[in-house]
Design an enzyme around this catalytic site. Sequence first.
Site, PDB file in Angstrom:
ATOM      1  N   TYR A  93       0.397  -0.984   0.002  1.00 32.91           N
ATOM      2  CA  TYR A  93      -0.091  -0.054   0.109  1.00 32.91           C
ATOM      3  C   TYR A  93       0.480   1.336  -0.350  1.00 32.91           C
ATOM      4  CZ  TYR A  93      -3.366  -3.240   1.027  1.00 32.91           C
ATOM      5  OH  TYR A  93      -3.717  -4.398   0.594  1.00 32.91           O
TER       6      TYR A  93
ATOM      7  N   GLY B  28      -4.437 -14.297  12.733  1.00 29.69           N
ATOM      8  CA  GLY B  28      -4.881 -13.633  12.057  1.00 29.69           C
ATOM      9  C   GLY B  28      -5.522 -14.425  11.529  1.00 29.69           C
ATOM     10  N   ARG B  29      -6.421 -15.688  10.725  1.00 27.00           N
ATOM     11  CA  ARG B  29      -6.654 -16.866  10.310  1.00 27.00           C
ATOM     12  C   ARG B  29      -6.890 -17.251  11.186  1.00 27.00           C
ATOM     13  NH1 ARG B  29      -3.618 -18.070   5.086  1.00 27.00           N
ATOM     14  NH2 ARG B  29      -1.441 -17.620   6.301  1.00 27.00           N
TER      15      ARG B  29
ATOM     16  N   ARG C 210       3.816  -1.590  10.740  1.00 27.18           N
ATOM     17  CA  ARG C 210       4.322  -2.430  10.009  1.00 27.18           C
ATOM     18  C   ARG C 210       4.529  -2.712   8.689  1.00 27.18           C
ATOM     19  NH1 ARG C 210      -0.352  -7.680   8.676  1.00 27.18           N
ATOM     20  NH2 ARG C 210       0.762  -8.585  10.011  1.00 27.18           N
TER      21      ARG C 210
END
Length: 374
Positions: free
Chosen positions: A176, A320-321, A228
């Site tokens: 990003y 996360g997941r 991050r």
Amino acid sequence: MNSKYAPFFESFTFPSGVEVKNRIVMAPMTNFSSNPDGTVTDAEVKYYARRSGGVGMVVTACTYVTANGKGFQGEFGGDRDELIPSLQQLASGIKEQGAKAVLQIFHGGRECPPELVPNGEIVSASAVPSEGKGKTVPRELTDQEIEAIIRDFGETTRRAIEAGYDGVEIHGANGYLIQQFFSPHSNRREDRWGGSIEKRLTFPLAVVDEVKKAVAEHAKGPFIIGYRFSPEEPETPGITMADTLVLIDALAGKNLDYLHVSLQEFWSKPRRGVEDSRARIEIIQERVGDKVPIIGVGSLYTADDVLKAIHTGVPFIAMGRELIIDPDWVQKVKEGREDEIITKIDKSKQQQLVVPDPLWQAIIHSPGWFPGVE
Ligand SMILES: Cc1cc2nc3c(=O)[nH]c(=O)nc-3n(C[C@H](O)[C@H](O)[C@H](O)COP(=O)(O)O)c2cc1C
């Protein structure tokens, strides 16, 4: 609790002075479930609350700092003061369950879908699209616009403080805008924002300084600032492991609370840029030493997976997941029930798992993304 897992439950005081009760972090995960006006939904707040009872800290899904940085359908906004009550709802939902709440602040740059941003105009460091079919050519930002976006990161930090967050995480990862400025693929500028690697660092470091300024001006007590990043890019030109070592040396000098190494696989190895056969995370941990705490992440599902990861010396592990699949992961380890941890998504359990519809649909229609969805 099995005593070998005791290291997970040691408290930790960040350089800023914020104390967390344990070493397990919920990784930032976009859930596509906010309202079109950028406010959070009840379903989203309930999803977070369900996962905030065990971990020490929750990093939220990313929030856009500027309207032209909105990167996902159903992403919540942090770009206007009128969104402070919405931001606050989410912070409270997390904090009421005992975890620290950290807002991930973001601009999508060239990865934003045109339909989500004003006038469909995509912006980035340079007019270079990302690789892949059908990618939009972004417009190169002007010097003034870059300055404005840096200020927007500071303004969103102020809103996070006013909304009651314990910290912010600067999203400099996953391709990003912040990463786009550091990357030689997306940043072809020859002004003060690009050219040499030092100049490609100008924007990321200016964002860090602006966020620090906002915290110094507005926070009434200790406030976490994390950063991050993704260690490498596959493209040529692209960020190499050698570039990443330059980035982390610069970040390590900024008195941050933590660096969060964004990886799909915790144990992944460098592609290029260093002659070193160890995992990226081991190289980074060694380079950083005790200058700044590291958060590692990536495909760690069982308690033993996390234990092995923590034995590298990395003080924090994000999941996360796994926390979507089993919201009680931490509590199970704490109660000596690690054998009961679930590591594959059960497609019949959306209600029990408290996952909002848009995220659930994304999960069950993306084969290979979550274990249990082939
Ligand atoms: C549904 C989903 C949404 C994500 N959204 C974000 C995000 O908003 N910001 C970010 O930095 N990473 C995001 N990620 C990446 C995760 O933070 C994490 O690095 C990755 O999933 C690997 O960790 P895991 O194996 O524990 O899931 C997302 C991952 C998932 C599964």
